[in-house]
Design a protein around this motif. Structure first.
Motif, mmCIF file in Angstrom:
data_model
loop_
_atom_site.group_PDB
_atom_site.id
_atom_site.type_symbol
_atom_site.label_atom_id
_atom_site.label_comp_id
_atom_site.label_asym_id
_atom_site.label_seq_id
_atom_site.Cartn_x
_atom_site.Cartn_y
_atom_site.Cartn_z
ATOM 1 N N ARG A 108 0.754 -1.090 -0.078
ATOM 2 C CA ARG A 108 0.221 -0.040 0.001
ATOM 3 C C ARG A 108 0.920 1.169 0.010
ATOM 4 N N LYS A 109 1.893 1.496 0.814
ATOM 5 C CA LYS A 109 2.818 2.408 0.736
ATOM 6 C C LYS A 109 3.540 2.808 -0.438
ATOM 7 N N VAL A 110 3.936 1.632 -1.268
ATOM 8 C CA VAL A 110 4.645 1.713 -2.651
ATOM 9 C C VAL A 110 3.574 2.101 -3.777
ATOM 10 N N THR A 111 2.322 1.535 -3.554
ATOM 11 C CA THR A 111 1.365 1.841 -4.345
ATOM 12 C C THR A 111 0.896 3.438 -4.066
ATOM 13 N N GLY A 112 0.778 3.750 -2.901
ATOM 14 C CA GLY A 112 0.547 5.125 -2.622
ATOM 15 C C GLY A 112 1.414 6.167 -3.171
ATOM 16 N N MET A 113 2.544 5.909 -2.595
ATOM 17 C CA MET A 113 3.649 6.803 -2.955
ATOM 18 C C MET A 113 4.270 6.650 -4.349
ATOM 19 N N GLN A 114 4.701 5.680 -5.037
ATOM 20 C CA GLN A 114 5.379 5.525 -6.070
ATOM 21 C C GLN A 114 4.525 5.614 -7.460
ATOM 22 N N LEU A 115 3.145 4.963 -7.303
ATOM 23 C CA LEU A 115 2.475 5.106 -8.445
ATOM 24 C C LEU A 115 1.294 6.029 -8.446
ATOM 25 N N LEU A 116 0.766 6.732 -7.349
ATOM 26 C CA LEU A 116 0.069 7.726 -7.493
ATOM 27 C C LEU A 116 0.652 9.264 -7.045
ATOM 28 N N ILE A 117 1.385 9.252 -5.946
ATOM 29 C CA ILE A 117 1.804 10.614 -5.354
ATOM 30 C C ILE A 117 2.876 11.128 -6.303
ATOM 31 N N GLU A 118 3.903 10.189 -6.792
ATOM 32 C CA GLU A 118 4.878 10.445 -7.289
ATOM 33 C C GLU A 118 4.444 10.735 -8.654
ATOM 34 N N ALA A 119 3.569 10.028 -9.377
ATOM 35 C CA ALA A 119 3.041 10.361 -10.759
ATOM 36 C C ALA A 119 2.319 11.638 -10.799
ATOM 37 N N MET A 120 1.625 12.038 -9.686
ATOM 38 C CA MET A 120 1.158 13.242 -9.643
ATOM 39 C C MET A 120 2.134 14.441 -9.794
ATOM 40 N N ALA A 121 3.131 14.305 -8.749
ATOM 41 C CA ALA A 121 4.181 15.216 -8.707
ATOM 42 C C ALA A 121 4.944 15.388 -10.209
ATOM 43 N N LEU A 122 5.243 14.184 -10.726
ATOM 44 C CA LEU A 122 5.925 14.322 -12.140
ATOM 45 C C LEU A 122 5.046 15.046 -13.092
ATOM 46 N N THR A 123 3.868 14.874 -13.108
ATOM 47 C CA THR A 123 2.806 15.537 -14.148
ATOM 48 C C THR A 123 2.899 17.241 -13.547
ATOM 49 N N LEU A 124 2.791 17.176 -12.487
ATOM 50 C CA LEU A 124 2.655 18.984 -11.983
ATOM 51 C C LEU A 124 4.159 19.461 -12.291
ATOM 52 N N PHE A 125 5.329 18.998 -12.256
ATOM 53 C CA PHE A 125 6.611 19.092 -12.395
ATOM 54 C C PHE A 125 6.632 19.533 -14.099
ATOM 55 N N GLN A 126 6.080 18.551 -14.891
ATOM 56 C CA GLN A 126 5.825 18.822 -16.478
ATOM 57 C C GLN A 126 5.371 20.134 -16.421
ATOM 58 N N ALA A 127 4.099 20.078 -15.912
ATOM 59 C CA ALA A 127 3.014 21.118 -16.360
ATOM 60 C C ALA A 127 3.677 22.335 -16.008
ATOM 61 N N LEU A 128 4.298 22.603 -14.954
ATOM 62 C CA LEU A 128 4.960 23.972 -14.381
ATOM 63 C C LEU A 128 6.174 24.243 -15.444
ATOM 64 N N ARG A 129 6.855 23.355 -15.746
ATOM 65 C CA ARG A 129 8.063 23.529 -16.660
ATOM 66 C C ARG A 129 7.365 23.925 -18.141
ATOM 67 N N GLU A 130 6.401 23.281 -18.488
ATOM 68 C CA GLU A 130 5.954 23.499 -19.818
ATOM 69 C C GLU A 130 5.337 24.977 -19.823
ATOM 70 N N SER A 131 4.644 25.456 -18.852
ATOM 71 C CA SER A 131 4.166 26.830 -18.623
ATOM 72 C C SER A 131 5.140 28.082 -18.943
ATOM 73 N N LYS A 132 6.472 27.593 -18.722
ATOM 74 C CA LYS A 132 7.577 28.532 -18.785
ATOM 75 C C LYS A 132 7.343 29.683 -17.757
ATOM 76 N N ILE A 133 6.693 29.469 -16.556
ATOM 77 C CA ILE A 133 6.511 30.612 -15.706
ATOM 78 C C ILE A 133 7.748 31.275 -15.292
ATOM 79 N N GLU A 134 8.504 30.541 -15.133
ATOM 80 C CA GLU A 134 9.801 31.196 -14.325
ATOM 81 C C GLU A 134 11.089 30.191 -14.855
ATOM 82 N N PRO A 135 12.186 30.913 -15.388
ATOM 83 C CA PRO A 135 13.285 30.281 -16.082
ATOM 84 C C PRO A 135 14.024 29.398 -14.968
ATOM 85 N N VAL A 136 14.366 30.054 -14.145
ATOM 86 C CA VAL A 136 15.214 29.020 -12.872
ATOM 87 C C VAL A 136 14.444 27.832 -12.477
#
Length: 193
Positions: A108-136
């Motif tokens: 359950r811990k691996v399912t929650g963290m690696q497959l859901l929360i990490e996947a959400m974070a990865l998606t948010l990181f990519q969306a922020l990066r693609e938004s080009k909101i701030e270069p740094v």
């Protein structure tokens, strides 16, 4: 990669963080959630490194704990550059992160963290990066994305044999846990929206 080295190099390259106030506050709110998520991921990875038995999985969880610690302190430093003071988690965010953090069964811990929360974070990181909101931040998130993709891989390698060994009762408990986690994730994403 060294967060103590990469962030200052990016700040120097781009002349610091340059963002107007409304965007600064909005970005700070999203990064505040991600920062606390990185702290939770650090704790969960350390728990997994301690509790998992197969050596390869234990090593991967240990490496992930190191990555998550770096992600956390770099977000703290970046928020400081942004002029944002971290705030406590909302109830929705705490519910989502605690679901994985407090799970007692490793699957359950691996399912929650690696497959859901990490996947959400990865998606948010990519969306922020693609938004080009701030270069740094956009360049910094490339480092995060590479790490997070590896972390999701830990779940994909660990879970299949564990799921095959799982009995019907544990399988039902896992499904119930996943539904709870998914509802918490939807509530969190709605709040962030």
């Amino acid at each position: 990669w060294s967060g103590r080295k990469v962030l200052p190099e990016l700040l120097a390259k781009h002349g610091g963080v340059k963002l107007a106030e409304p965007q600064r506050s909005a970005l700070g709110s999203v990064l505040n959630i991600l920062m606390w998520g990185e702290l939770a991921a650090w704790k969960i990875a350390a728990q997994l490194a301690d509790s998992l038995v197969p050596l390869e999985v234990k090593l991967a969880a240990t490496a992930q704990a190191h990555d998550e610690a770096r992600h956390f302190y770099v977000f703290v430093d970046y928020l400081r550059e942004l002029g944002i003071t971290p705030t406590p988690l909302t109830r929705r965010t705490r519910l989502l992160l605690d679901s994985a953090l407090l799970a007692t069964h490793p699957v359950r811990k691996v399912t929650g963290m690696q497959l859901l929360i990490e996947a959400m974070a990865l998606t948010l990181f990519q969306a922020l990066r693609e938004s080009k909101i701030e270069p740094v931040l956009c360049e910094l998130l490339l480092y995060y994305e590479k790490d997070e993709a590896r972390h999701v891989g830990l779940g994909l390698q660990y879970l299949p044999p564990e799921l095959k060994r799982m009995g019907r009762r544990d399988g039902l408990r896992l499904i119930f846990f996943e539904v709870q986690l998914l509802l918490a994730a939807i509530a969190e994403l709605k709040g962030v929206e």
